[in-house]
Design a protein around this motif. Structure first.
Motif, PDB file in Angstrom:
ATOM      1  N   TYR A  55      51.135  43.999  56.687  1.00 57.62           N
ATOM      2  CA  TYR A  55      50.319  42.853  56.266  1.00 57.62           C
ATOM      3  C   TYR A  55      49.432  43.189  55.067  1.00 57.62           C
ATOM      4  CZ  TYR A  55      46.536  45.114  58.882  1.00 57.62           C
ATOM      5  OH  TYR A  55      45.604  46.011  59.338  1.00 57.62           O
ATOM      6  N   ALA A  56      49.060  44.455  54.925  1.00 55.77           N
ATOM      7  CA  ALA A  56      48.190  44.864  53.821  1.00 55.77           C
ATOM      8  C   ALA A  56      48.955  45.110  52.527  1.00 55.77           C
ATOM      9  CB  ALA A  56      47.396  46.108  54.204  1.00 55.77           C
ATOM     10  N   THR A  57      50.294  45.146  52.582  1.00 53.97           N
ATOM     11  CA  THR A  57      51.087  45.318  51.363  1.00 53.97           C
ATOM     12  C   THR A  57      51.311  43.993  50.642  1.00 53.97           C
ATOM     13  OG1 THR A  57      53.224  45.026  52.472  1.00 53.97           O
ATOM     14  CG2 THR A  57      52.337  47.294  52.354  1.00 53.97           C
ATOM     15  N   LEU A  58      50.988  42.886  51.310  1.00 57.46           N
ATOM     16  CA  LEU A  58      51.193  41.561  50.723  1.00 57.46           C
ATOM     17  C   LEU A  58      50.144  41.265  49.662  1.00 57.46           C
ATOM     18  CD1 LEU A  58      51.820  39.608  54.046  1.00 57.46           C
ATOM     19  CD2 LEU A  58      53.535  40.580  52.484  1.00 57.46           C
ATOM     20  N   ALA A  59      50.473  40.364  48.754  1.00 53.15           N
ATOM     21  CA  ALA A  59      49.518  39.956  47.732  1.00 53.15           C
ATOM     22  C   ALA A  59      48.351  39.173  48.334  1.00 53.15           C
ATOM     23  CB  ALA A  59      50.205  39.119  46.662  1.00 53.15           C
ATOM     24  N   LYS A  74      46.505  32.254  51.729  1.00 52.13           N
ATOM     25  CA  LYS A  74      47.536  31.883  50.761  1.00 52.13           C
ATOM     26  C   LYS A  74      46.979  31.594  49.364  1.00 52.13           C
ATOM     27  CE  LYS A  74      50.701  32.094  53.890  1.00 52.13           C
ATOM     28  NZ  LYS A  74      51.300  33.379  54.104  1.00 52.13           N
ATOM     29  N   THR A  75      45.720  31.217  49.271  1.00 54.07           N
ATOM     30  CA  THR A  75      45.143  30.906  47.957  1.00 54.07           C
ATOM     31  C   THR A  75      44.252  32.018  47.429  1.00 54.07           C
ATOM     32  OG1 THR A  75      43.273  29.750  48.968  1.00 54.07           O
ATOM     33  CG2 THR A  75      45.211  28.420  48.390  1.00 54.07           C
ATOM     34  N   GLN A  76      44.133  33.117  48.185  1.00 49.86           N
ATOM     35  CA  GLN A  76      43.308  34.256  47.754  1.00 49.86           C
ATOM     36  C   GLN A  76      44.188  35.494  47.699  1.00 49.86           C
ATOM     37  OE1 GLN A  76      40.249  34.213  50.769  1.00 49.86           O
ATOM     38  NE2 GLN A  76      39.074  32.662  49.702  1.00 49.86           N
ATOM     39  N   LEU A  77      44.516  35.904  46.484  1.00 44.46           N
ATOM     40  CA  LEU A  77      45.437  37.012  46.275  1.00 44.46           C
ATOM     41  C   LEU A  77      44.726  38.207  45.649  1.00 44.46           C
ATOM     42  CD1 LEU A  77      48.377  35.032  44.623  1.00 44.46           C
ATOM     43  CD2 LEU A  77      47.958  35.396  47.053  1.00 44.46           C
ATOM     44  N   TRP A  78      45.217  39.404  45.975  1.00 48.59           N
ATOM     45  CA  TRP A  78      44.742  40.599  45.276  1.00 48.59           C
ATOM     46  C   TRP A  78      45.264  40.545  43.844  1.00 48.59           C
ATOM     47  CZ3 TRP A  78      40.996  42.737  47.701  1.00 48.59           C
ATOM     48  CH2 TRP A  78      40.983  42.825  49.083  1.00 48.59           C
ATOM     49  N   ALA A  79      44.512  41.075  42.907  1.00 50.31           N
ATOM     50  CA  ALA A  79      44.904  41.031  41.501  1.00 50.31           C
ATOM     51  C   ALA A  79      46.084  41.956  41.201  1.00 50.31           C
ATOM     52  CB  ALA A  79      43.717  41.388  40.606  1.00 50.31           C
ATOM     53  N   ASP A  80      46.284  42.988  42.026  1.00 47.90           N
ATOM     54  CA  ASP A  80      47.348  43.955  41.788  1.00 47.90           C
ATOM     55  C   ASP A  80      48.079  44.225  43.097  1.00 47.90           C
ATOM     56  OD1 ASP A  80      48.954  45.878  40.598  1.00 47.90           O
ATOM     57  OD2 ASP A  80      47.367  47.327  40.259  1.00 47.90           O
ATOM     58  N   ASN A  81      49.252  44.781  43.012  1.00 46.32           N
ATOM     59  CA  ASN A  81      49.997  45.198  44.188  1.00 46.32           C
ATOM     60  C   ASN A  81      49.104  46.121  45.016  1.00 46.32           C
ATOM     61  OD1 ASN A  81      51.498  47.443  45.553  1.00 46.32           O
ATOM     62  ND2 ASN A  81      53.237  46.140  45.046  1.00 46.32           N
ATOM     63  N   PRO A  82      48.836  45.813  46.287  1.00 46.07           N
ATOM     64  CA  PRO A  82      47.882  46.599  47.073  1.00 46.07           C
ATOM     65  C   PRO A  82      48.214  48.087  47.208  1.00 46.07           C
ATOM     66  CG  PRO A  82      48.233  44.496  48.123  1.00 46.07           C
ATOM     67  CD  PRO A  82      49.237  44.591  47.016  1.00 46.07           C
ATOM     68  N   VAL A  83      49.481  48.442  47.372  1.00 45.98           N
ATOM     69  CA  VAL A  83      49.835  49.864  47.492  1.00 45.98           C
ATOM     70  C   VAL A  83      49.490  50.594  46.197  1.00 45.98           C
ATOM     71  CG1 VAL A  83      51.739  51.503  47.792  1.00 45.98           C
ATOM     72  CG2 VAL A  83      51.638  49.436  49.213  1.00 45.98           C
ATOM     73  N   VAL A 117      47.784  65.423  48.945  1.00 48.02           N
ATOM     74  CA  VAL A 117      47.106  64.593  49.948  1.00 48.02           C
ATOM     75  C   VAL A 117      47.998  63.403  50.257  1.00 48.02           C
ATOM     76  CG1 VAL A 117      45.073  63.162  50.430  1.00 48.02           C
ATOM     77  CG2 VAL A 117      44.809  65.302  49.153  1.00 48.02           C
ATOM     78  N   ASP A 118      48.199  63.177  51.537  1.00 49.61           N
ATOM     79  CA  ASP A 118      48.998  62.058  52.030  1.00 49.61           C
ATOM     80  C   ASP A 118      48.061  61.191  52.883  1.00 49.61           C
ATOM     81  OD1 ASP A 118      50.937  60.362  53.052  1.00 49.61           O
ATOM     82  OD2 ASP A 118      52.202  61.951  53.856  1.00 49.61           O
ATOM     83  N   VAL A 119      47.929  59.919  52.547  1.00 49.40           N
ATOM     84  CA  VAL A 119      47.041  59.001  53.272  1.00 49.40           C
ATOM     85  C   VAL A 119      47.900  57.923  53.923  1.00 49.40           C
ATOM     86  CG1 VAL A 119      45.122  57.373  53.091  1.00 49.40           C
ATOM     87  CG2 VAL A 119      45.170  59.408  51.629  1.00 49.40           C
ATOM     88  N   ARG A 120      47.749  57.805  55.240  1.00 49.70           N
ATOM     89  CA  ARG A 120      48.502  56.796  55.995  1.00 49.70           C
ATOM     90  C   ARG A 120      47.503  55.869  56.672  1.00 49.70           C
ATOM     91  NH1 ARG A 120      53.069  60.936  58.430  1.00 49.70           N
ATOM     92  NH2 ARG A 120      53.537  61.851  56.389  1.00 49.70           N
ATOM     93  N   ILE A 121      47.434  54.659  56.160  1.00 47.86           N
ATOM     94  CA  ILE A 121      46.467  53.683  56.656  1.00 47.86           C
ATOM     95  C   ILE A 121      47.132  52.810  57.712  1.00 47.86           C
ATOM     96  CG2 ILE A 121      45.062  51.688  56.013  1.00 47.86           C
ATOM     97  CD1 ILE A 121      44.644  53.081  53.277  1.00 47.86           C
ATOM     98  N   GLU A 122      46.487  52.700  58.871  1.00 48.31           N
ATOM     99  CA  GLU A 122      47.044  51.861  59.940  1.00 48.31           C
ATOM    100  C   GLU A 122      46.346  50.513  60.042  1.00 48.31           C
ATOM    101  OE1 GLU A 122      45.824  53.112  64.116  1.00 48.31           O
ATOM    102  OE2 GLU A 122      45.497  54.967  63.006  1.00 48.31           O
ATOM    103  N   GLN A 123      45.113  50.402  59.545  1.00 52.29           N
ATOM    104  CA  GLN A 123      44.391  49.122  59.562  1.00 52.29           C
ATOM    105  C   GLN A 123      43.604  48.982  58.260  1.00 52.29           C
ATOM    106  OE1 GLN A 123      40.863  48.674  62.068  1.00 52.29           O
ATOM    107  NE2 GLN A 123      41.623  46.686  62.709  1.00 52.29           N
ATOM    108  N   MET A 124      43.755  47.816  57.601  1.00 52.70           N
ATOM    109  CA  MET A 124      42.997  47.522  56.379  1.00 52.70           C
ATOM    110  C   MET A 124      42.845  46.005  56.285  1.00 52.70           C
ATOM    111  SD  MET A 124      43.717  48.575  52.399  1.00 52.70           S
ATOM    112  CE  MET A 124      44.431  47.084  51.715  1.00 52.70           C
ATOM    113  N   LEU A 125      41.716  45.493  56.787  1.00 45.40           N
ATOM    114  CA  LEU A 125      41.510  44.046  56.743  1.00 45.40           C
ATOM    115  C   LEU A 125      40.056  43.666  56.982  1.00 45.40           C
ATOM    116  CD1 LEU A 125      42.470  42.085  59.896  1.00 45.40           C
ATOM    117  CD2 LEU A 125      42.503  44.564  59.911  1.00 45.40           C
ATOM    118  N   ALA A 126      39.761  42.422  56.650  1.00 45.64           N
ATOM    119  CA  ALA A 126      38.458  41.833  56.939  1.00 45.64           C
ATOM    120  C   ALA A 126      38.518  41.346  58.388  1.00 45.64           C
ATOM    121  CB  ALA A 126      38.197  40.669  55.993  1.00 45.64           C
ATOM    122  N   ASP A 127      37.610  41.862  59.238  1.00 45.27           N
ATOM    123  CA  ASP A 127      37.684  41.495  60.656  1.00 45.27           C
ATOM    124  C   ASP A 127      36.813  40.289  60.974  1.00 45.27           C
ATOM    125  OD1 ASP A 127      35.050  42.350  61.083  1.00 45.27           O
ATOM    126  OD2 ASP A 127      35.616  44.144  62.189  1.00 45.27           O
TER     127      ASP A 127
END
Length: 190
Positions: A55-59, A74-83, A117-127
């Motif tokens: 879900y965090a890889t989506l725009a 749907k109307t609020q997008l990140w300016a760049d590809n999140p990854v 360094v390898d970073v693996r994120i399991e949660q990234m969101l506004a709660d």
């Protein structure tokens, strides 16, 4: 002369569609390092592409619903590809905070880095409590024999200044990625 009225008509139509809910892209603000972390173990670090939950890889910006589900705006997008964006933000913050040579994968120099360094994120969101949450695990692998590999879990959160506001969410994400860089410097690179 006939092109000018056509231009005005196109401009008017685009203004109307923007008012009707066309998506807007929100950049993450560029933050200056709030602190420096002294790192003596390494001089150069390669950051692998950050792994994000689907879900965090989506725009679209992801938020937690009052029921505990995850939805996207749907109307609020990140300016760049999140990854790409999180990988580059983290690279910049690690470099600024530590003073090390830090580059994202693939390593652009002829010599090999001192660590990866390898970073693996399991949660990234506004709660639903108006906090931006980031959790997962980091792995630090020295490239030379004798170095000590490290694996650390992290769970970070920062408040979102204005609930539901996309710019406030972008600012919170910027802050939390910087906080993650400090965590990596203190817990993985020393």
């Amino acid at each position: 002369m006939t092109r000018f009225p056509l231009f005005l008509a196109v401009l008017g139509l685009s203004a109307c569609s923007a008012l009707q809910g066309d998506p807007l892209r929100y950049p993450v603000p560029d933050l200056q390092p709030a602190q420096k972390v002294r790192v003596g173990a390494y001089g150069s670090v390669e950051l692998r592409e950050v792994s994000l939950p689907e879900y965090a890889t989506l725009a679209e910006m992801a938020v937690e619903t009052p029921e505990g589900g995850i939805t996207t705006q749907k109307t609020q997008l990140w300016a760049d590809n999140p990854v790409r964006a999180v990988t580059l933000e983290l690279t910049r913050h690690l470099s600024q905070i530590t003073g090390l040579t830090v580059a994202s994968q693939p390593w652009p120099f002829e010599s090999t880095p001192d660590a990866r360094v390898d970073v693996r994120i399991e949660q990234m969101l506004a709660d639903r409590q108006n906090m931006f949450r980031l959790s997962g695990q980091i792995f630090v692998s020295p490239t030379e024999e004798g170095g000590r590999p490290r694996a650390r879990f992290f769970s970070l959160s920062v408040p979102i200044a204005a609930p539901g506001d996309a710019q406030a969410m972008a600012a919170a994400r910027g802050q939390i990625v910087q906080d993650l860089a400090v965590f990596i410097a203190r817990n993985g690179l020393r």
